[in-house]
Design an enzyme around this catalytic site. Structure first.
Site, mmCIF file in Angstrom:
data_model
loop_
_atom_site.group_PDB
_atom_site.id
_atom_site.type_symbol
_atom_site.label_atom_id
_atom_site.label_comp_id
_atom_site.label_asym_id
_atom_site.label_seq_id
_atom_site.Cartn_x
_atom_site.Cartn_y
_atom_site.Cartn_z
ATOM 1 N N ARG A 76 0.591 3.828 -3.299
ATOM 2 C CA ARG A 76 0.032 5.273 -2.904
ATOM 3 C C ARG A 76 1.019 6.270 -2.940
ATOM 4 O O ARG A 76 0.986 7.249 -3.407
ATOM 5 C CB ARG A 76 -0.688 4.960 -1.609
ATOM 6 C CG ARG A 76 -2.078 3.859 -1.755
ATOM 7 C CD ARG A 76 -3.188 4.220 -0.919
ATOM 8 N NE ARG A 76 -3.709 2.842 -0.733
ATOM 9 C CZ ARG A 76 -4.930 2.692 -0.298
ATOM 10 N NH1 ARG A 76 -5.512 3.815 -0.175
ATOM 11 N NH2 ARG A 76 -5.384 1.475 -0.010
ATOM 12 N N GLU B 48 0.900 -1.177 -0.092
ATOM 13 C CA GLU B 48 0.070 -0.011 0.051
ATOM 14 C C GLU B 48 0.938 1.107 -0.039
ATOM 15 O O GLU B 48 0.592 2.321 -0.719
ATOM 16 C CB GLU B 48 -1.011 0.008 1.208
ATOM 17 C CG GLU B 48 -1.989 -1.136 1.393
ATOM 18 C CD GLU B 48 -3.168 -0.941 0.223
ATOM 19 O OE1 GLU B 48 -3.162 -0.068 -0.474
ATOM 20 O OE2 GLU B 48 -3.939 -1.948 0.309
ATOM 21 N N GLU C 57 -12.336 0.734 -10.103
ATOM 22 C CA GLU C 57 -11.934 0.089 -11.050
ATOM 23 C C GLU C 57 -12.943 -0.099 -12.549
ATOM 24 O O GLU C 57 -12.372 -0.228 -13.534
ATOM 25 C CB GLU C 57 -11.858 -1.670 -10.548
ATOM 26 C CG GLU C 57 -10.851 -1.903 -9.565
ATOM 27 C CD GLU C 57 -10.832 -1.265 -8.423
ATOM 28 O OE1 GLU C 57 -11.803 -0.863 -8.058
ATOM 29 O OE2 GLU C 57 -9.766 -1.146 -7.712
ATOM 30 N N ASP D 167 -5.603 -9.488 -7.996
ATOM 31 C CA ASP D 167 -5.889 -8.785 -8.998
ATOM 32 C C ASP D 167 -4.550 -8.029 -9.764
ATOM 33 O O ASP D 167 -4.307 -8.393 -10.947
ATOM 34 C CB ASP D 167 -6.569 -7.612 -8.590
ATOM 35 C CG ASP D 167 -6.230 -6.950 -7.350
ATOM 36 O OD1 ASP D 167 -5.266 -7.043 -6.822
ATOM 37 O OD2 ASP D 167 -7.145 -6.142 -6.878
#
Ligand SMILES: *[C@@H]1O[C@H](CO)[C@@H](O)[C@H](O)[C@H]1NC(C)=O
Length: 584
Positions: A181, A177, A480, A309
């Site tokens: 980010r 993360e 998404e 994903d």
């Protein structure tokens, strides 16, 4: 003028006069063919009854039956006109998205400037650890302000990064993360401004994160204490690591190596890919957990949603980032897409919607391992529609819109699946709020509900009718679907994608907008008015609003052939081949 009118009029009058010699023969046929027409009539009646019953019991099969035949005359799916593409801006819709961003940013800046996360209902910020924030929201939003041309807001945010941001924080942070980010946000801010402040900050952060890679296999552990520079294994998950988390650091670290000329970042990222390539099974479907000691996959679910994903996303994007030269990534990507088509792509029984199922490992009573297909799809999987179309056009290097003859091998299959998946994701927005749930479940042929209910929805939200709705029913401002719509629009110039994106945006405006500022997720997409959750995820400003803005902007802004977006929507440049190709 008159000449034209005359010329037009003539064929009509010719048509109105019935050809003389046809009239008698028609009469003759009607008289002698009376029993034949009765036979025909009975046959047609019978056939329609059979078709009607067939349709009632299994409409999906009927659609499938006529689809290939229908497809012959149809051009490329998802493209209205093979000749026409409109690539200019839709200024009204684009500016509405900018207003939405300002509504989100002003509230955050007013109530929580510098804090990692924002809670728009209680007008408060919070940090990921008690030890202090690391610019989660500010850094994640920088490039959106730059792209939207919000100069004043950007200037204040940059000044915060310059004077307040520090990674000397004695707290535990998730490596993945923080990379996508914060490191990603710093790197794309550099890409768009060439302001060296961002390289200094990015290098400092990356150097603290690099300790994660000090495992026997080279797969990074899940967390790091940024202040003490200590790797922290995920004890809650038996010290395992997620496939998506270890395989979604590569674009960021490779770009940092490009900027600093320091090979260590790129080498660490590349090592992960080598380990995965060796460990991946046949067929190449990746389980969602890996063992960082052994460098192997552990028996665990296979899915394209959470923890799986972006592994697939980055296989394609590493190939694109390195100028389509390192075909090793492309081969892994193509192998994975073949396996996905063979094992995960499914169709719903009534409406023939395409979705990807999950595979769950199970022990039989005789302790044999077997895989069970679970017909559910995370909203997260909606990234795959655009990703498949991007891969099918070799990163947007086809004509716009693409011509059918440009597709070779499995590209047309991938394009079609990508488009069909986008359609399914749009279908999951047909809820009372117009927002899509976190998880959609699909009916199967053997599902008793599907058989009993002859005019059903082919999908549903588990637990949405219970008083305390399951987590499945939430919409937490995820990007998404609009991400895929942005890519599909850029590749086709087809206005349907803008219209769909506008529908989603309007639902967000109607249900998620907090009047006093900011946007909030909803706890159940099927309840109006919805109950709001007191959180504005950072991806609202970094991804959802950025992709919507780009969807309505002129296509010359950040072209797909020159930029690659990381999984948090931070654009990086395509790197010229450098000879750093240890992987292939
Ligand atoms: C978050 O961390 C920053 C920087 O360490 C600090 O100034 C701020 O007060 C913290 N915010 C909250 C809500 O604790």
């Amino acid at each position: 003028m008159e000449g034209i009118r005359e010329r037009k009029a003539r064929p009509v009058s010719e048509h109105e006069q019935p050809p003389e010699d046809n009239v008698p023969s028609q009469h003759a046929r009607a008289q002698t063919g009376w029993p034949v027409s009765r036979l025909l009539y009975t046959l047609v009646l019978l056939l329609s009854t059979v078709l009607y019953l067939f349709w009632k019991t299994n409409p999906g099969a009927l659609i499938r039956l006529i689809e290939p035949w229908y497809d012959l005359s149809e051009q490329l799916p998802g493209v209205s006109s093979p000749e026409y593409a409109f690539l200019g801006a839709d200024e009204v819709r684009r500016d509405a998205v900018v207003d939405a961003f300002k509504h989100a940013w002003f509230a955050y800046e007013r109530d929580a400037m510098g804090d990692d996360e924002y809670h728009p209902l209680s007008h408060k910020g919070s940090n990921l650890t008690d030890a202090g924030g690391i610019g989660y929201t500010v850094v994640d939003s920088l490039d959106t302000m730059i792209i939207m041309g919000l100069d004043e807001e950007y200037r204040r945010a940059r000044s915060w990064v310059d004077t307040k941001l520090t990674f000397e924080v004695d707290g535990i942070f998730n490596v993945f993360e923080t990379t996508i980010r914060v490191l990603g946000g710093l790197l794309s801010a550099y890409h768009l401004t060439h302001d060296s402040l961002y390289i200094d900050r990015a290098k400092d952060l990356a150097d603290r994160l690099m300790v994660a890679f000090s495992t026997p296999s080279g797969l990074p552990v899940a967390m790091v204490n940024l202040g003490t520079r200590t790797p922290i294994p995920d004890t809650g998950n038996q010290n395992l690591v997620s496939t998506a988390e270890v395989a979604t650091l590569q674009l960021e670290l490779r770009y940092l190596t490009e900027l600093t000329d320091d090979d260590s970042y790129w080498r660490a990222a590349e090592k992960v890919m080598q380990v995965i390539r060796k460990a991946v099974p046949v067929p190449p479907l990746a389980a969602i957990y890996m063992d960082p000691q052994q460098g192997t996959f552990v028996t665990s679910p296979i899915r394209l949603g959470s923890r799986g994903d972006s592994y697939y996303e980055y296989l394609l994007k590493q190939y694109l980032q390195t100028g389509r030269v390192e075909t090793g990534y492309r081969e892994m990507y193509d192998g994975a897409m073949d396996a996905i088509h063979e094992h995960l792509v499914q169709r719903t029984p009534h409406t023939n919607f395409l979705y990807t199922a999950e595979l769950m490992p199970e022990r039989t009573q005789t302790h044999q391992m077997q895989w069970r297909l679970v017909p559910k799809q995370d909203h997260l999987v909606c990234f795959l529609g655009g990703s498949l179309m991007l891969g099918a056009t070799d990163g947007g290097h086809f004509s716009v819109p693409p011509r059918a003859e440009e597709f070779v091998g499995t590209a047309r299959r991938d394009w079609t699946t990508g488009y069909e998946l986008i359609k399914t994701c749009m279908e999951t927005h047909r809820t009372h709020t117009g927002l899509s749930p976190e998880i959609a479940h699909f009916r199967t042929k053997n599902d008793p509900q599907a058989i009993a209910d002859l005019a059903p929805n082919d999908w549903y939200i588990k637990g949405s009718r219970q008083p305390t709705a399951a987590l499945d029913a939430r919409y937490i401002l995820r990007p998404e679907t609009v991400e895929s719509l942005f890519i599909a629009f850029r590749l086709t110039g087809d206005s349907r994608y803008r219209d769909w994106g506008w529908q989603i945006f309007q639902s967000i405006e109607k249900h998620c907008k907090v009047p006093t500022g900011g946007y909030a997720g909803v706890t159940n997409v099927d309840i109006v008015p919805p109950e709001l959750e007191d959180k504005m995820e950072t991806f609202m400003m970094s991804e959802t609003l950025k992709y919507l803005y780009l969807l309505f902007s002129d296509s010359s802004i950040l072209p797909l052939t020159e930029n690659v977006f990381n999984t948090e929507a931070h654009p990086f440049p395509i790197i010229r081949p450098t000879g750093r190709t240890a992987f292939t």
